[in-house]
Write an enzyme that holds these catalytic residues in place. Structure first.
Site, PDB file in Angstrom:
ATOM      1  CB  CYS A 171      -0.951  -0.007   1.172  1.00 40.11           C
ATOM      2  SG  CYS A 171      -0.144  -0.191   2.757  1.00 40.11           S
ATOM      3  CG  HIS A 194      -4.316   0.761   4.124  1.00 42.53           C
ATOM      4  ND1 HIS A 194      -3.709  -0.030   3.183  1.00 42.53           N
ATOM      5  CD2 HIS A 194      -5.292   1.442   3.465  1.00 42.53           C
ATOM      6  CE1 HIS A 194      -4.283   0.166   2.012  1.00 42.53           C
ATOM      7  NE2 HIS A 194      -5.252   1.067   2.153  1.00 42.53           N
ATOM      8  CG  ASP A 212      -6.873   2.641  -0.457  1.00 39.93           C
ATOM      9  OD1 ASP A 212      -5.691   2.594  -0.883  1.00 39.93           O
ATOM     10  OD2 ASP A 212      -7.313   1.898   0.431  1.00 39.93           O
TER      11      ASP A 212
END
Lengths: 318, 680, 303
Positions: free
Chosen positions: B425, B469, B485
């Site tokens: 991520c 994250h 995202d």
């Protein structure tokens, strides 16, 4: 407890009203007092310290610990109270003694509802005695009692106290037992025996001769026989307790008479009679006592002697 | 000189047990010589109690004391401070036990025991430790009972039972006091247990940092929602916004020249403009989520929350970048309550200085990427369009989501975007934000946690380190800061189902999961249920017991009493303690140990008591007929009545052929009442 | 029940002024227990035993125990019979229905225990052959409490075999006068009429078992037993066997008193004679006084 005389009197009067004398007493909430002991206060202080610690460290668990100590203390109040509550007491026997010496009173404690652990009993200014009573049972305790003067010495207020189970609190009660001890007169030596009957020669009574009596045999000991007549040798050999039988002494019966002591004070008369009872007792010659209002037939033995002495002690209200 | 041991023998073992039990928590974490000292003391005591040794004299004891103090100084370098102080206390405890002779010494040992227990709670506040301390308390109480029981025949077990009963009775009262006694502010401040550093987020992000975090299943924080819980895809726990990029590392930054009071809103202080705006907006009744977060210690000041959080209670402040900040580093578990209202985000403005910061990228980094971004900017004029282009790029090009990305060369942005295309991520968030800035859209990286696992028992949420994250936020003119995202574009299952599912379906397979020990609750089975339960209990312990502070208390008392005032609290305290004491009194004073007296038995004892009160006290060993004789002797006029009572009684009580019925008992009572009248 | 009154009346004719002891002795027989009489010589022990045997029409033997007695003198001996070329048992005096074992404490422990075992088992084993003793079988043993030179005092465990111990004691003066005027006692005993035969006695002792005891009474008995066990004044408490004996004796006493259920008074009446000889006091105490005091301190009705 130290307090000024007027307050002390008031306190005594209040106690006497609140706890009237009785022959049998069962402790209840009306009679039981309770207060923390020194250690109890210390314990609360520890709890407070932990509380402050818990606050300062912002530690809820230490706070909880402090609260647990406080709660235990509170629960202990009930438990300490409970240990005395429903404890029953009643008059037992009494053991007389000479004036100026000590007698003893028996207090019978009974536990009707629960066990009572480590209960202390004492008269004022006397050593305490400890006792535990199991539920449904009875225990008795002999408490010595000083006998200042002849007559009936009533039991002082008895203090019953217990710190069980944690020692943080003391619960106590004052119990006025309607119980008394007889104080025999103090023996006063006197050369003349105030007695009628028997052999003319008074001297032989005080000479302590025992050879006059003829040994006859043994019989089973029964309560009240003179301990001096018990066949101790045989007892030591394991033959059980037996009393030696003697032939009736030839001397006949003696009467100790109040009237023979004319011109003396009451107490003095009683003391002289007491002295002679003690003198005559080892002679194994039956002797009786005549007091104004009471006549006790001649006999021998411990029980007889006690009966006579008790009569002297309770004179004039038999 | 022979000394009399006044602590009864049936209590010695309890005392030794108490000393050992109370010391254990400290010995486990303390230095070795303390255990040695305690063992030595116990040995000496044992030998003394068995007449193999005389009690050590004053000199030996003084030497031991000096030795203990010396060793403490040697081990800790000082004699004050929590660790050294506790070590000293425990040594003192052992040495005091050594010299117990009288009841008074035993008292002192027991009190020291309380303090040692308290210090154990200073260092560990788990439920297990508290239960252990309760056990210690019970043993200490047993010792108290023992030393106050001077009958030599008494049995130690009976003390234990009694103490257990008393402790059990004390516990409800403890709970009442705990709930009701007002929490006072600390008189002076103390902090124990300093650095409990754990794995967790750092205040910067460079490649590989979060993937490291993903290998830990340690708890990050727990959340207890008051109402409904947002779906997994919406659960973005914002921790930090990273605005400054140096070509490799993203770092936290605020524009120069903005004072803290303008940027940070602390409840009670002046409200900055932006806060006033969002607060007004919130008043207009926008939907939100209310929840309580219990954070594990991080030693950092940042906290985690959904956007946009309004603090309800807890020592926290709100920053303009929509995140919460604790007023001091979180060194212990820390609870705060928040309401998050996502819709107010659009009210937060972007000042010129901020915009400048959110667009800044190093001159020499990502040359190829800049080119790409410029191209997108030409193709679509709106910021949304650019973002869509970027996400499309991630979707269409062969990007892979992996926990084990290859190392990146000098220029991470270009290297990732055009060469390796395998990443976690942080790689996606970092490069996406870079692309946005390069295309002239203000953007920043947000790090935090995503998702979280629900404990079905407590309906609370567990967020673990592997939920860490990173994502991006871009500034849209009419919408304000908007979350994008990029990872979701590459690996949507990561967002929808969480890391474990994402990994299970990926090529790395489930062996990685096993390696990392990441299989937890959801795998089913008894073990999973047990661990759910344990977590639930621990969670409730945290929220209800450890988190029960003055704020929580006033809220609770408010619910309970209607309003919080000293009088009401005092009344509630007195009433509840009174009720408890009353209940106990009933239980203790009316309860009889064995079977209750039957009616027939009571019948007899009533008469017995009456006769004893009115006349001579009677012995207890009287049969009904003997009681009758005793009465007749004292009250000849009552002989007849007594006789008929006794005859009737003995027939009923002792003839099994005629067990008493109600009528007969009533008749018997009548006979007794008739007898009563004759006893005066 | 009338039969029992008659028995008492009959025996009372020769054992004068001892109604209480007679009743206890009879209780012991009805309860199927053995009796120990502790008394000085010449107090009428033999007369009592003999009279009891007569009124119940029991076979009666008397053995004077001495220190040179052997177990075989009591139990019997196997004799080789040259005529039949076989051993045959020559029965000892124990094979009778009522055995008066006079001055049992003069015999050696070995002989004593031979008798006591026979009492317990109600059978005799000689050379591997077991023979039952006659039915019913009672032992009335006497012991001289005073003159104990050269005697072997029965150990407590053996005393447990006797259900009761009584002592007759001196007669009251007026009774003694009657006694002196009465003439030959032996003659009078011989003149006693049998009231019940031995079968009747067995039947009666079965009736004893049917005398009812309520739960409350059993509870009282249990608390009495418990009191002896928890009392410090005794070396040890009463055994469960003693408890069973106490209950049985109380049942028999109730039967003699003409009741078909047991009252606490029945228990109290037999209590001293059942309990005293099984208990021993710690130093200095008197068993009799302590045993009696338990009756005072143990509540009859549970509280």
């Amino acid at each position: 407890m130290l307090m000024p005389a007027p307050i002390r009197n008031l306190y005594e009067r209040w106690l006497a009203r609140r706890l009237p004398p009785a022959r049998q007493v069962v402790l209840d909430q009306r009679r039981i007092f309770i207060f923390p002991t020194g250690y109890g206060f210390f314990y609360l202080l520890v709890s407070a310290l932990l509380f402050i610690g818990g606050i300062n460290y912002e530690n809820n668990l230490i706070l909880a610990l402090a609260f647990l100590l406080a709660s235990l203390f509170m629960v202990a109040i009930l438990h300490t109270f409970r240990n005395l509550s429903a404890l029953g007491m009643r008059n037992g026997d009494s053991e007389s003694g000479f004036a100026g010496e000590e007698g003893a009173l028996e207090i019978v404690l009974f536990a009707q509802r629960r066990d009572h652990h480590c209960v202390w009993l004492r008269w004022p200014d006397q050593d305490a005695q400890q006792i535990s009573i199991r539920r449904g049972e009875e225990e008795s305790l002999w408490l010595n009692l000083p006998l200042p003067e002849r007559g009936r010495v009533t039991a002082p207020r008895l203090r019953v106290e217990s710190r069980f189970p944690l020692g943080l609190l003391r619960s106590w009660s004052y119990v006025s037992m309607d119980h008394y001890c007889l104080a025999w007169p103090r023996p006063q030596e006197s050369p003349d025996c105030p007695a009628d009957g028997g052999k003319e020669n008074q001297q032989s009574f005080s000479s302590g001769q025992t050879g006059n009596d003829e040994f006859q045999g043994l019989r089973n000991y029964t309560a009240g026989d003179s301990l001096r007549r018990v066949d101790w040798k045989g007892y030591a050999r394991g033959r059980g307790l037996n009393t030696k039988q003697f032939e009736e002494p030839v001397g006949g019966r003696l009467w100790l008479r109040w009237d023979r002591l004319q011109g003396l004070g009451e107490e003095q008369r009683l003391s002289i009679l007491c002295y002679w009872i003690l003198q005559l007792d080892p002679q194994r010659q039956p002797y009786g006592l005549e007091l104004p209002g009471l006549t006790l037939a001649p006999d021998t033995g411990d029980v007889h002697r006690w009966r006579l002495l008790d009569a002297l002690a309770s004179y004039p209200d038999f | 000189m022979a000394r009399i041991y006044q602590v009864p023998s049936h209590t010695r073992l309890w005392l030794a047990l108490a000393v050992v039990l109370c010391s254990i928590p400290q010995l486990v974490k303390g230095v070795l010589w303390q255990t040695g000292l305690l063992a030595l003391v116990i040995l000496i005591r044992w030998l003394v109690d068995h007449q193999r040794l005389t009690l050590p004299g004053r000199i030996v004891r003084s030497l031991l004391l000096i030795g203990a103090v010396g060793l403490t100084f040697f081990s800790f370098g000082r004699l004050y401070g929590p660790e050294a102080g506790v070590a000293l206390l425990v040594s003192l405890f052992a040495l005091k036990y050594l010299e117990v002779v009288q009841q008074r010494d035993a008292y002192v040992v027991i009190v020291l025991g309380y303090f040692v227990c308290a210090t154990a709670l200073l260092f560990s506040q788990t439920l297990g430790m508290f239960l252990y301390v309760l056990l210690c308390m019970m043993v200490l109480t047993t010792c108290l009972v023992g030393i106050n029981h001077s009958d030599t025949r008494a049995s130690g077990w009976v003390h234990g039972k009694r103490a257990a009963m008393m402790t059990l009775q004390a516990i409800p009262m403890m709970v009442v006091l705990f709930l009701l006694v007002p929490r006072v502010a600390p008189l002076w401040n103390m902090q124990v247990g300093g650095d409990k550093a754990r794995t967790g987020m750092s205040d910067s992000m460079s490649p590989g940092q979060i993937s490291e975090l993903s290998e830990s299943a340690e708890l990050a924080f727990r959340v207890d929602f008051e109402g409904e819980m947002p779906s997994r895809g919406q659960r973005y726990w914002r921790g930090l916004t990273l605005s400054h990029y140096d070509g490799r590392t993203w770092q936290q930054a605020i524009p120069q020249g903005i004072p803290e009071s303008q940027y940070l809103y602390r409840p009670g202080n002046n409200k900055p403009d932006w806060y006033q705006r969002i607060a007004e907006q919130r008043e207009s009744g926008l939907p939100g989520y209310r929840y309580q977060v219990i954070a594990e210690p991080t030693q950092r000041r940042w906290l985690f929350s959904l956007d946009v959080p309004f603090p309800i209670y807890g020592d926290v402040a709100l920053a303009k970048d929509m995140r919460l900040v604790a007023n001091r580093p979180v060194s212990e578990r820390f609870a705060y309550r928040v309401e998050s209202v996502p819709a107010v985000a659009e009210e937060i403005d972007l000042t010129r200085l901020e915009r400048q910061l959110m667009l800044s990228i190093p001159e020499d980094a990502g040359v190829k990427a800049r080119g790409l971004a410029q191209q997108w900017r030409l193709e679509s004029p709106s910021a949304e369009g650019i973002a869509q282009r970027a996400l499309q790029y991630f979707r269409e090009q062969p990007f892979h989501y992996t926990l084990r990305p290859p190392r990146l060369a000098m220029d991470p942005v270009d290297d990732f975007l055009f060469r390796t295309r395998r990443g976690f991520c942080e790689h996606y968030a970092s490069s996406f934000t870079f692309l946005m800035r390069a295309a002239g859209v203000p953007a920043r990286v947000v790090v935090g946690y995503q998702g979280g696992e629900r404990n079905e028992l407590g309906s609370h949420l567990l967020v673990r380190q592997y939920d860490a994250h990173a994502w991006s936020e871009i500034w849209l003119e009419n919408k304000g800061w908007t979350r994008v995202d990029p990872t979701a574009a590459v690996a949507p299952e990561r967002i929808e189902f969480g890391l474990r599912e994402a990994l299970e379906n990926s090529e790395e397979g489930s062996d990685l999961l096993d390696d990392l020990g990441l299989r937890r609750f959801s795998d089913g089975g008894v073990l999973a249920l047990v661990s759910q339960w344990m977590d639930y209990v621990d969670f409730r312990w945290q929220t209800w017991v450890l988190g029960y502070d003055s704020v929580f208390q006033s809220e609770f008392l408010g619910d309970l009493l209607g309003a919080v005032s000293p009088t009401r609290i005092a009344i509630a305290l007195i009433v509840s303690v009174g009720v408890l004491m009353g209940l106990y009194a009933l239980f203790l004073l009316w309860r009889t140990g064995k079977a209750k007296q039957t009616l027939m038995e009571r019948e007899y004892w009533r008469l017995h008591q009456r006769a004893s009160e009115r006349g001579r006290p009677l012995v207890v060993g009287l049969s009904p007929m003997q009681l009758c004789d005793a009465i007749s002797e004292q009250w000849p006029q009552a002989a007849g009545a007594a006789q008929s009572w006794a005859k009737y009684y003995q027939k009923l009580h002792y003839d099994p052929a005629s067990p008493p019925n109600k009528q007969q008992r009533r008749h018997l009572r009548r006979l007794r009442n008739r007898l009563y009248k004759l006893l005066d | 029940m009338q039969a029992l009154d008659k028995v008492l009346a009959q025996v009372g004719r020769v054992v004068l002024g001892k109604e209480e002891q007679l009743k206890l002795a009879l209780t012991c027989m009805l309860a199927n227990g053995h009796l120990l009489i502790e008394d000085l010589p010449g107090m009428g022990k033999t007369t009592l035993a003999h009279a009891l045997a007569r009124v119940f029409k029991l076979e009666y033997r008397r053995v004077q125990f001495t220190s040179d007695m052997l177990p075989a003198d009591i139990l019997g001996v196997s004799v080789f019979d040259p005529a039949t070329q076989q051993f045959s048992l020559r029965e000892g005096p124990v094979f009778t229905q009522l055995l008066l074992a006079d001055e049992i404490n003069r015999a050696t422990p070995k002989t004593q225990s031979a008798l006591l075992e026979a009492m317990e088992e109600r059978q005799v084993t000689l050379d591997g052959v077991t023979r039952d003793l006659p039915q019913p079988f009672f032992v009335v043993a006497t012991q001289n409490p005073v003159d104990q030179a050269g005697t072997f005092v029965l150990p407590e465990s053996q005393l447990d075999r006797f259900l009761m111990r009584i002592s007759l004691g001196y007669p009251a003066p007026e009774v003694e006068l009657q006694l002196l005027a009465g003439g030959d006692l032996r003659e009078q005993v011989r003149e006693l009429q049998a009231v019940i035969n031995s079968e009747g006695l067995i039947k009666l002792s079965r009736v004893v078992g049917k005398v009812r005891a309520s739960h409350e009474l059993l509870d009282y008995v249990q608390r009495l037993l418990d009191a002896t066990r928890s009392d410090d004044r005794f070396v040890s408490g009463l055994s469960p066997r003693a408890g069973l004996g106490l209950l049985k004796a109380a049942r028999a006493w109730a039967l003699i008193s003409g009741r078909d259920y047991v009252l606490p008074e029945d228990v109290q009446a037999v209590w001293p004679s059942v309990a005293e000889h099984r208990l021993s006091a710690r130093q200095g105490g008197s068993v009799a006084a302590t045993t009696q005091s338990l009756l005072q301190s143990v509540p009859v009705i549970r509280r």
